[in-house]
Design a protein around this motif. Structure first.
Motif, PDB file in Angstrom:
ATOM      1  N   PRO A 122      70.821 133.767  16.373  1.00 37.23           N
ATOM      2  CA  PRO A 122      71.123 135.181  16.070  1.00 37.23           C
ATOM      3  C   PRO A 122      71.549 136.006  17.280  1.00 37.23           C
ATOM      4  O   PRO A 122      71.967 137.167  17.114  1.00 37.23           O
ATOM      5  CB  PRO A 122      69.788 135.710  15.519  1.00 37.23           C
ATOM      6  CG  PRO A 122      69.027 134.491  15.089  1.00 37.23           C
ATOM      7  CD  PRO A 122      69.426 133.437  16.043  1.00 37.23           C
ATOM      8  N   VAL A 123      71.456 135.449  18.509  1.00 34.26           N
ATOM      9  CA  VAL A 123      71.849 136.213  19.697  1.00 34.26           C
ATOM     10  C   VAL A 123      73.361 136.425  19.667  1.00 34.26           C
ATOM     11  O   VAL A 123      74.133 135.455  19.562  1.00 34.26           O
ATOM     12  CB  VAL A 123      71.412 135.480  20.985  1.00 34.26           C
ATOM     13  CG1 VAL A 123      71.890 136.254  22.216  1.00 34.26           C
ATOM     14  CG2 VAL A 123      69.899 135.295  21.008  1.00 34.26           C
ATOM     15  N   ALA A 124      73.780 137.676  19.763  1.00 33.69           N
ATOM     16  CA  ALA A 124      75.204 138.007  19.604  1.00 33.69           C
ATOM     17  C   ALA A 124      76.031 137.589  20.809  1.00 33.69           C
ATOM     18  O   ALA A 124      77.120 137.013  20.666  1.00 33.69           O
ATOM     19  CB  ALA A 124      75.353 139.513  19.353  1.00 33.69           C
ATOM     20  N   ASP A 125      75.561 137.857  22.013  1.00 36.12           N
ATOM     21  CA  ASP A 125      76.331 137.553  23.214  1.00 36.12           C
ATOM     22  C   ASP A 125      76.373 136.040  23.425  1.00 36.12           C
ATOM     23  O   ASP A 125      75.339 135.357  23.428  1.00 36.12           O
ATOM     24  CB  ASP A 125      75.695 138.235  24.425  1.00 36.12           C
ATOM     25  CG  ASP A 125      76.510 138.024  25.679  1.00 36.12           C
ATOM     26  OD1 ASP A 125      77.469 138.761  25.889  1.00 36.12           O
ATOM     27  OD2 ASP A 125      76.165 137.074  26.442  1.00 36.12           O
TER      28      ASP A 125
ATOM     29  N   ALA B 290      73.921 130.859  24.913  1.00 38.34           N
ATOM     30  CA  ALA B 290      73.914 129.561  25.599  1.00 38.34           C
ATOM     31  C   ALA B 290      72.693 129.435  26.514  1.00 38.34           C
ATOM     32  O   ALA B 290      72.069 128.372  26.601  1.00 38.34           O
ATOM     33  CB  ALA B 290      75.202 129.394  26.397  1.00 38.34           C
ATOM     34  N   ARG B 291      72.371 130.529  27.219  1.00 42.80           N
ATOM     35  CA  ARG B 291      71.189 130.495  28.088  1.00 42.80           C
ATOM     36  C   ARG B 291      69.916 130.238  27.272  1.00 42.80           C
ATOM     37  O   ARG B 291      69.054 129.457  27.684  1.00 42.80           O
ATOM     38  CB  ARG B 291      71.065 131.827  28.831  1.00 42.80           C
ATOM     39  CG  ARG B 291      72.079 132.037  29.923  1.00 42.80           C
ATOM     40  CD  ARG B 291      71.768 133.325  30.675  1.00 42.80           C
ATOM     41  NE  ARG B 291      72.712 133.567  31.743  1.00 42.80           N
ATOM     42  CZ  ARG B 291      72.620 134.574  32.610  1.00 42.80           C
ATOM     43  NH1 ARG B 291      71.598 135.434  32.495  1.00 42.80           N
ATOM     44  NH2 ARG B 291      73.526 134.727  33.556  1.00 42.80           N
ATOM     45  N   ALA B 292      69.820 130.929  26.138  1.00 41.59           N
ATOM     46  CA  ALA B 292      68.637 130.746  25.297  1.00 41.59           C
ATOM     47  C   ALA B 292      68.526 129.296  24.835  1.00 41.59           C
ATOM     48  O   ALA B 292      67.442 128.695  24.847  1.00 41.59           O
ATOM     49  CB  ALA B 292      68.698 131.689  24.100  1.00 41.59           C
ATOM     50  N   TYR B 293      69.673 128.726  24.418  1.00 43.16           N
ATOM     51  CA  TYR B 293      69.649 127.329  23.985  1.00 43.16           C
ATOM     52  C   TYR B 293      69.170 126.422  25.116  1.00 43.16           C
ATOM     53  O   TYR B 293      68.328 125.533  24.910  1.00 43.16           O
ATOM     54  CB  TYR B 293      71.042 126.901  23.526  1.00 43.16           C
ATOM     55  CG  TYR B 293      71.214 125.402  23.512  1.00 43.16           C
ATOM     56  CD1 TYR B 293      70.754 124.637  22.456  1.00 43.16           C
ATOM     57  CD2 TYR B 293      71.800 124.749  24.610  1.00 43.16           C
ATOM     58  CE1 TYR B 293      70.877 123.251  22.462  1.00 43.16           C
ATOM     59  CE2 TYR B 293      71.929 123.370  24.627  1.00 43.16           C
ATOM     60  CZ  TYR B 293      71.463 122.626  23.556  1.00 43.16           C
ATOM     61  OH  TYR B 293      71.576 121.264  23.571  1.00 43.16           O
ATOM     62  N   LEU B 294      69.717 126.593  26.315  1.00 43.64           N
ATOM     63  CA  LEU B 294      69.380 125.722  27.438  1.00 43.64           C
ATOM     64  C   LEU B 294      67.903 125.836  27.813  1.00 43.64           C
ATOM     65  O   LEU B 294      67.258 124.829  28.132  1.00 43.64           O
ATOM     66  CB  LEU B 294      70.264 126.063  28.638  1.00 43.64           C
ATOM     67  CG  LEU B 294      71.726 125.596  28.538  1.00 43.64           C
ATOM     68  CD1 LEU B 294      72.566 126.215  29.641  1.00 43.64           C
ATOM     69  CD2 LEU B 294      71.792 124.075  28.595  1.00 43.64           C
ATOM     70  N   LEU B 295      67.364 127.035  27.774  1.00 44.31           N
ATOM     71  CA  LEU B 295      65.946 127.208  28.085  1.00 44.31           C
ATOM     72  C   LEU B 295      65.073 126.481  27.057  1.00 44.31           C
ATOM     73  O   LEU B 295      64.144 125.748  27.415  1.00 44.31           O
ATOM     74  CB  LEU B 295      65.587 128.698  28.111  1.00 44.31           C
ATOM     75  CG  LEU B 295      65.964 129.478  29.365  1.00 44.31           C
ATOM     76  CD1 LEU B 295      65.647 130.965  29.178  1.00 44.31           C
ATOM     77  CD2 LEU B 295      65.197 128.941  30.578  1.00 44.31           C
TER      78      LEU B 295
END
Length: 708
Positions: free
Chosen positions: A327-330, A335-340
């Motif tokens: 749901p993160v728009a940016d 991508a950062r959220a996925y990698l974390l």
């Protein structure tokens, strides 16, 4: 012996009475287990129902339902009735149970042995045993002599006294002969017996159908319960990320990246420390030829395991949080959220699979890691980790997200999703996790059977342990002769005013005429630890901050007296006053030759065990439940050298062993214990008195029935 052909036929209702009493016993036990206790008179009702059940079983032995009643059967039934009367008097009438002459116990024992012996003779007679046959004559003779041997115990001056060696050998020989002969006769009768071809009653078939359906439903429900997997942290995909602004999310991810680095490095360090500890323990076990963890090893293992679980929980929370990255728009923040999230999952899987692979084939280590710890460690955590790292759902999710990483990583590099150094670190940790999943072989089917098998084992063990606890509590709380203790409260206070006890002193105690004394080795059956007053503890540098949440209960008064003793009793590990704990028949106090700092460490360890339940299984290999001497052992392990001894097939430390250690080392440079005082009661006396150190040493060789 009478002839069955001339006996009077009679149709009794033994089966109805036997199974009715069994039903009552089952209901009472289930009620007690669900309530978590057996308040009066539930325990008495349970023992009453058990006695009725066994009484009817003896009656059926003396008089099978469809056979005529012989004269021998009448005599046996008379003894069955008498044994029931005496048994119920013991259960319900305290004076009958605690009379100093032990008359009630003698009468019950004599009649129950006679009822059982005559009933079994009747079984053998109906199975075809005859004096004219060698096998029949030998079997009947062995059985009769065995009954006389047991019957003779009720005529001894002291029924609880140790039995002579000849009695044990003779009983074993007669028992072997009776069992062997009975087996031959009953097998011969079973082959030649008339087959019963009667059809089932009308009501039997529907009753069996209903019972079968009920059993099928209950079995299906139980099977579903034991095979149900633990809940997954990813079942509820979090969407909290969408509620954060871009600035808030960016700041949060910067903080979580730093936290992830710390967690990953912590996991690497824990694996290295765990590997060293595992190697040390394995080498020590081989060198010392033992198979049980010491308290020090137990503490180290559980400390590392707790650290691992803490790191694992943080990693899983991070992976679950950032699994809601969609749901993160940016695009960059997404991508950062996925990698974390994916890196956190990779670190958790890598460390978890390595951890499980090391201990998967070590049953003792698994049992230790599955132990619970009241207040801070849930039971079965190794199984939970084992399931998590072998879950097909988790592994499939990891591989799906891995394909996304492989397809998008090049674009993320070019787009500078993270700084180059951070991105390379994340990629390296992801690669390590993927390699661990592919290279460390952990079969999910084996994991499933391991988890289900352990649940089945636990469910089968719990009722047995509950029954064992009920019997052990009854024996531990039942005193055959009720009288005032030889060491009254005023003598305890007088002695403590003369001899100032110090924190860390070891107290040995004995109370005569308790049933449990018969099953414990030697003269000294109980031990406790003197921890002192709060002022005494402060001299050791111990206070509420040092001793934690247990301080409040420790400082509460016990019937107006300060709690200065910690001991393991049937209620668990508790604090007690000296007036309560030492209100016994014999008390000896020994003082460890240790520094103040060492005594402080021992007391700190003892406080940490407060509130744990009593271990009715007497298993020194576990630390979630303790017995009295095990508490002292855990407090002083590594500080005092205790020698394990084997009791009923288990390696334990006993209160008598602590006294024997003092006696063996007394007067030598190796002595680790000093004498403080001994309150002794001479045979025939009604009040204890202070006795010498030599008398204390002599107590180690006293028979367990001394002065009873």
């Amino acid at each position: 012996m009478s002839n069955e052909d001339t006996a009077t036929p009679w149709r009794p209702w033994y089966a109805l009475g036997q199974w009715s009493s069994a039903l009552v016993l089952l209901v009472v036990l289930l009620a007690g287990f669900f309530m978590g206790q057996f308040p009066p008179p539930m325990g008495q009702l349970a023992f009453c129902a058990f006695g009725v059940f066994t009484g009817f079983a003896f009656a059926r032995m003396a008089h099978p339902i469809h056979s005529p009643l012989t004269r021998l059967g009448r005599v046996a039934l008379g003894f069955v009735a008498a044994s029931q009367i005496f048994y119920q008097l013991l259960v319900w009438v305290e004076p009958w149970r605690v009379h100093p002459s032990v008359l009630g116990w003698r009468l019950w024992w004599g009649t129950v042995v006679a009822a059982l012996g005559l009933g079994w003779l009747q079984v053998l007679w109906r199975a075809g045993a005859r004096w004219e046959w060698k096998s029949g004559r030998a079997t009947l003779g062995f059985t009769a002599i065995l009954g006389v041997l047991f019957l003779g115990l009720s005529f001894r001056e002291n029924p609880a006294a140790s039995l002579p060696a000849w009695w044990g050998w003779m009983t074993a020989a007669m028992l072997l002969g009776a069992i062997t002969g009975s087996g031959v006769l009953i097998c011969r009768w079973w082959r030649k017996r008339e087959r019963n071809e009667r059809p089932l009653p009308r009501w039997m078939r529907p009753a069996l159908s209903v019972l079968g359906l009920g059993a099928l439903c209950a079995g299906s429900f139980y099977l579903g319960r034991v095979t149900q997997p633990p809940p997954s942290p990813f079942d509820l995909m979090p969407s909290a990320l969408a509620a954060l602004s871009e600035d808030q999310l960016a700041d949060q991810m910067d903080q979580d990246l730093a936290a992830l680095r710390t967690l990953a490095e912590g996991m690497d360090e824990l694996r290295a420390r765990e590997s060293v500890l595992h190697t040390q323990i394995r080498e020590t076990w081989q060198r010392e030829q033992r198979t049980m963890y010491t308290p020090t090893e137990n503490r180290e293992i559980r400390r590392l395991f707790t650290e691992y679980l803490s790191h694992r929980a943080s990693l899983i929370r991070m992976a679950a949080l950032y699994s809601g990255y969609k749901p993160v728009a940016d695009e960059v923040l997404r991508a950062r959220a996925y990698l974390l999230g994916y890196t956190a999952a990779a670190v958790a899987l890598e460390s978890g699979r390595g951890f499980v692979a090391r201990y998967r084939d070590n049953e003792r280590a698994q049992a230790k890691l599955n132990e619970g710890e009241p207040g801070w460690l849930k039971e079965g955590m190794f199984d939970e980790v084992y399931h998590s790292v072998t879950s097909m759902e988790h592994l499939q999710m990891f591989r799906v997200h891995g394909r996304l990483f492989a397809s998008e990583f090049g674009r993320w590099q070019r787009g500078q999703v993270w700084a180059a150094r951070d991105l390379q670190w994340l990629a390296a940790r992801i690669h390590r996790g993927q390699v661990a999943v592919d290279s460390i072989e952990l079969h999910p089917v084996r994991a499933w059977f391991s988890r289900v098998g352990r649940r089945l084992q636990r469910d089968a063990y719990n009722p047995v342990y509950e029954a064992q606890e009920l019997v052990a509590t009854f024996m531990g709380d039942t005193r055959i002769v009720r009288r005032e203790a030889f060491i009254p409260v005023d003598l305890v206070r007088e002695t403590l005013a003369t001899y100032q006890l110090e924190p860390g002193d070891i107290i040995l105690e004995r109370r005569n005429w308790y049933l449990s004394n018969a099953f414990l080795p030697g003269f000294w059956p109980h031990t406790a630890l003197y921890i002192g007053t709060p002022d005494q503890l402060k001299t050791l540098g111990l206070d509420a901050d040092q001793l934690g949440a247990h301080w409040h209960e420790y400082t509460m008064l016990d019937h107006g007296n300060p709690r200065v003793v910690i001991e393991a009793v049937s209620d668990g590990v508790v604090f007690a006053s000296a007036e309560h704990s030492m209100n016994a028949d014999y008390v000896a106090v020994l003082r460890p030759r240790l520094t103040q700092a060492q005594k402080a460490e021992a007391i700190r360890r003892a406080f940490a065990h407060h509130g744990k339940p009593y271990d009715f299984n007497f298993d020194f290999g576990t630390a979630d439940k303790l017995v009295c001497s095990e508490l002292v052992y855990h407090a002083y392990e590594g500080l005092l050298d205790f020698e394990m001894e084997e009791v009923v097939g288990k390696k334990v430390i006993t209160p008598l062993g602590i006294m024997n250690k003092f006696v063996a080392q007394r007067g030598t440079p190796a002595a680790q214990l000093d004498f403080v005082f001994f309150l002794d009661t001479a045979p025939g006396a009604k009040r204890a008195r202070l006795a010498s150190e030599a008398a204390c040493c002599d107590s180690a060789t006293r028979p367990k029935v001394f002065n009873e």
